[in-house]
Design a protein around this motif. Structure first.
Motif: not given
Length: 141
Positions: A58-69, A89-97, A114-118
């Motif tokens: 969740x956090x990685x996708x934000x910084x790599x794309x400059x977009x919120x979840x 492109x990012x090796x399946x490393x982001x969760x777009x939610x 920040x990535x929060x899950x649960x």
């Protein structure tokens, strides 16, 4: 401006406290810098061990794309091929939610995420924002 380890720990502690106060399920929280590198992570008692990867995605996708979840989720719904290609492109490393929240410094520049899950993705984002605010930064969910 960077997110120091001290500030990352504040973000995590306050996000977990917000989750507990709202009676959310056990949360896991990760803080990354502007390059997507982990500064700190913590998992609540009872949170499954796989949650580290979800929080990081969740956090990685934000910084790599400059977009919120939430923006990534909306983009995935409108243009699934784009999000699929970017995740490839990012090796399946982001969760777009939701639950992936950009962290901005006082000047508005992205300094991490920040990535929060649960719990539900929307509740995850609420907890992340509480932690970011407590550390004196601006969160964008």
């Amino acid at each position: 401006m960077n997110i120091s380890l001290k500030k990352a720990r504040i973000i995590i502690r306050k996000a977990l406290e917000a989750g507990a106060a709202a009676e959310m399920k056990p949360l896991s929280v990760v803080v990354v810098d502007a390059g997507g590198h982990v500064i700190a992570f913590e998992r609540s008692d009872g949170a499954s061990p796989g949650r580290f990867d979800v929080a990081l995605g969740k956090a990685y996708g934000c910084v790599m794309l400059g977009m919120t979840g939430s923006a990534q989720r909306d983009r995935a719904e409108a243009q699934a091929y784009f999000v699929g290609a970017m995740n490839g492109l990012f090796g399946g490393r982001f969760v777009p939610v939701p639950g992936g929240v950009l962290v901005r410094g006082k000047d508005g520049a992205v300094i991490g995420a920040v990535g929060v899950t649960g719990d539900s993705s929307e509740n995850d984002a609420v907890a992340a924002l509480a932690g970011i605010d407590a550390a004196g930064f601006v969160g964008e969910a």
